[in-house]
Design a protein around this motif. Structure first.
Motif, short mmCIF file in Angstrom:
data_model
loop_
_atom_site.label_atom_id
_atom_site.label_comp_id
_atom_site.label_asym_id
_atom_site.label_seq_id
_atom_site.Cartn_x
_atom_site.Cartn_y
_atom_site.Cartn_z
N GLY A 198 0.79 -1.22 0.00
CA GLY A 198 0.00 0.00 0.00
C GLY A 198 0.83 1.28 0.00
N THR A 199 2.15 1.15 -0.16
CA THR A 199 3.00 2.33 -0.17
C THR A 199 4.22 2.06 -1.04
OG1 THR A 199 4.10 3.95 1.27
CG2 THR A 199 4.34 1.63 1.87
N SER A 200 5.05 3.07 -1.22
CA SER A 200 6.27 2.90 -2.02
C SER A 200 7.33 2.19 -1.19
CB SER A 200 6.79 4.25 -2.49
OG SER A 200 7.30 4.99 -1.38
N PHE A 201 8.35 1.67 -1.87
CA PHE A 201 9.44 0.99 -1.16
C PHE A 201 10.16 1.96 -0.22
CE2 PHE A 201 14.02 0.11 -0.92
CZ PHE A 201 13.96 -1.09 -0.19
N THR A 202 10.43 3.17 -0.68
CA THR A 202 11.15 4.14 0.14
C THR A 202 10.36 4.49 1.40
OG1 THR A 202 12.24 5.10 -1.79
CG2 THR A 202 12.15 6.45 0.20
N GLN A 203 9.06 4.75 1.26
CA GLN A 203 8.24 5.09 2.41
C GLN A 203 8.10 3.91 3.36
OE1 GLN A 203 8.44 8.61 2.21
NE2 GLN A 203 6.72 8.14 3.55
N TRP A 204 7.95 2.72 2.82
CA TRP A 204 7.85 1.53 3.67
C TRP A 204 9.12 1.35 4.49
CZ3 TRP A 204 10.69 -2.97 4.14
CH2 TRP A 204 10.09 -4.01 4.86
N LEU A 205 10.27 1.53 3.87
CA LEU A 205 11.54 1.35 4.57
C LEU A 205 11.70 2.40 5.66
CD1 LEU A 205 14.06 -0.41 4.61
CD2 LEU A 205 15.12 1.17 2.98
N ILE A 206 11.32 3.63 5.38
CA ILE A 206 11.38 4.68 6.41
C ILE A 206 10.49 4.34 7.58
CG2 ILE A 206 10.75 7.09 6.89
CD1 ILE A 206 11.70 7.78 4.06
N GLN A 207 9.27 3.87 7.29
CA GLN A 207 8.34 3.52 8.37
C GLN A 207 8.88 2.37 9.22
OE1 GLN A 207 4.55 2.79 6.53
NE2 GLN A 207 4.28 4.93 5.91
N GLN A 208 9.48 1.37 8.59
CA GLN A 208 10.04 0.25 9.34
C GLN A 208 11.19 0.71 10.23
OE1 GLN A 208 8.62 -2.87 9.27
NE2 GLN A 208 7.12 -1.80 8.00
N ARG A 209 12.02 1.58 9.71
CA ARG A 209 13.14 2.09 10.49
C ARG A 209 12.66 2.94 11.67
NH1 ARG A 209 16.93 3.32 5.13
NH2 ARG A 209 18.13 1.35 5.27
N LEU A 210 11.66 3.78 11.43
CA LEU A 210 11.13 4.60 12.52
C LEU A 210 10.45 3.73 13.58
CD1 LEU A 210 9.64 7.63 10.54
CD2 LEU A 210 11.74 7.57 11.91
N GLN A 211 9.73 2.70 13.14
CA GLN A 211 9.09 1.81 14.10
C GLN A 211 10.13 1.12 14.98
OE1 GLN A 211 6.03 1.48 14.83
NE2 GLN A 211 6.07 -0.32 16.15
#
Length: 314
Positions: free
Chosen positions: A250-263
């Motif tokens: 449901g999102t781009s690879f870049t945004q997904w990776l940022i969200q995983q790192r922030l989590q």
């Protein structure tokens, strides 16, 4: 002191929506002293088919609740009663949070509480909601949205995400993750993730490769990752990889990776003594400045402010 939640019941109860907050705050978290969960209604008893639910307090309880929640809304053509609308306004004006689950957003919109604010609701109601409330900035794609202490959410699954968001907001990621494990659901989904994610039509073996890739990425957040390299691993072109990734997450690879790192950073901030620079390095940001910028944009707090807020809630 526990945070007081008032769940406002309607005369005709949507038991499906009611069950999510009731299970989490009245059963899963019962006895932990985190929340005080109270059923509120204008009349003492409400009905859901053959089931009856007894209210514990009337609307006067909203004068002391920290969070006022409405789960679903039975008749989308009917506004809340004048008494309920007034009680919601008074609660909000004195500083309470207002939370709607699914069609509960209608109650706040009818009461004028969402005028000029961002909100979401179940995507099926998008056309109707826009016609009735053009003054509300509706985002029918979001799972949940917070705008000036009013939190609105989409359907039942998103209602669960919203409740976990509340727990995380007030008591940190560790407590929210514990509840998620009990509920057998994902620990956290960002509110701006799409309500409906189209699953890619790919063979089962390919699907497993995607799941393996996502899991591997979550375990190697500190490393740099490039779409071309990942596409090669799955024997896909960059364009095909990007398309399938968006359908899957449901999102781009870049945004997904940022969200995983922030989590991941939330866990490290709450449970450890690593410096911001060390955390930034462990989760894969180029530098601490970039980490702070992304963190502030996502959570509206600095990493240090988050740590101070939640280190006592382990």
């Amino acid at each position: 002191m526990p945070i007081k939640i008032a769940l406002v019941l309607q005369p005709t109860l949507n038991f499906f929506q009611f069950s999510v907050p009731y299970t989490i705050f009245s059963e899963v978290l019962a006895g932990q002293g985190l929340f005080e969960f109270t059923l509120v209604a204008e009349q003492s008893c409400v009905q859901s088919g053959r089931l009856q639910v007894q209210a514990e307090q009337d609307l006067s309880y909203l004068t002391q609740a920290d969070i006022v929640m409405i789960a679903g809304w039975t008749d989308l053509t009917q506004p809340p009663s004048p008494a309920l609308a007034e009680a919601l306004h008074h609660a909000y004006q004195r500083g309470a949070y207002l939370v709607s689950l699914c069609y509960g957003t209608y109650a706040f919109a009818y009461a004028g509480l969402l005028d000029g604010k961002q909100a979401t609701t179940h995507w099926l109601a998008e056309t109707d909601f826009r016609q009735r409330f053009p003054q509300v900035r509706l985002n029918a794609n979001a799972l949940y949205i917070e705008d000036e202490r009013i939190i609105t959410s989409a359907g039942t699954s998103a209602s669960l995400d919203c409740c976990l968001y509340l727990i995380r907001k007030f008591y940190g990621v560790k407590t929210a993750n514990n509840v998620a494990r009990i509920m057998v659901t994902a620990p956290h989904r960002e509110g701006d993730q799409a309500q409906f994610i189209q699953q890619p039509i790919i063979p089962t073996t390919r699907q497993q490769k995607w799941q393996d890739l996502l899991q591997w990425l979550q375990q190697h957040l500190a490393e740099p990752h490039h779409i071309d390299d990942l596409a090669d691993q799955l024997h896909l072109s960059r364009r095909t990889f990007t398309r399938h990734f968006h359908k899957l997450t449901g999102t781009s690879f870049t945004q997904w990776l940022i969200q995983q790192r922030l989590q991941k950073s939330l866990e490290l901030l709450e449970s450890g003594t690593l410096s911001i620079e060390q955390i930034s390095e462990q989760i894969g940001f180029n530098n601490a400045v970039s980490f702070r910028q992304h963190f502030k944009k996502q959570y509206h707090l600095s990493p240090n402010e988050w740590r101070k807020a939640f280190r006592g809630n382990e």
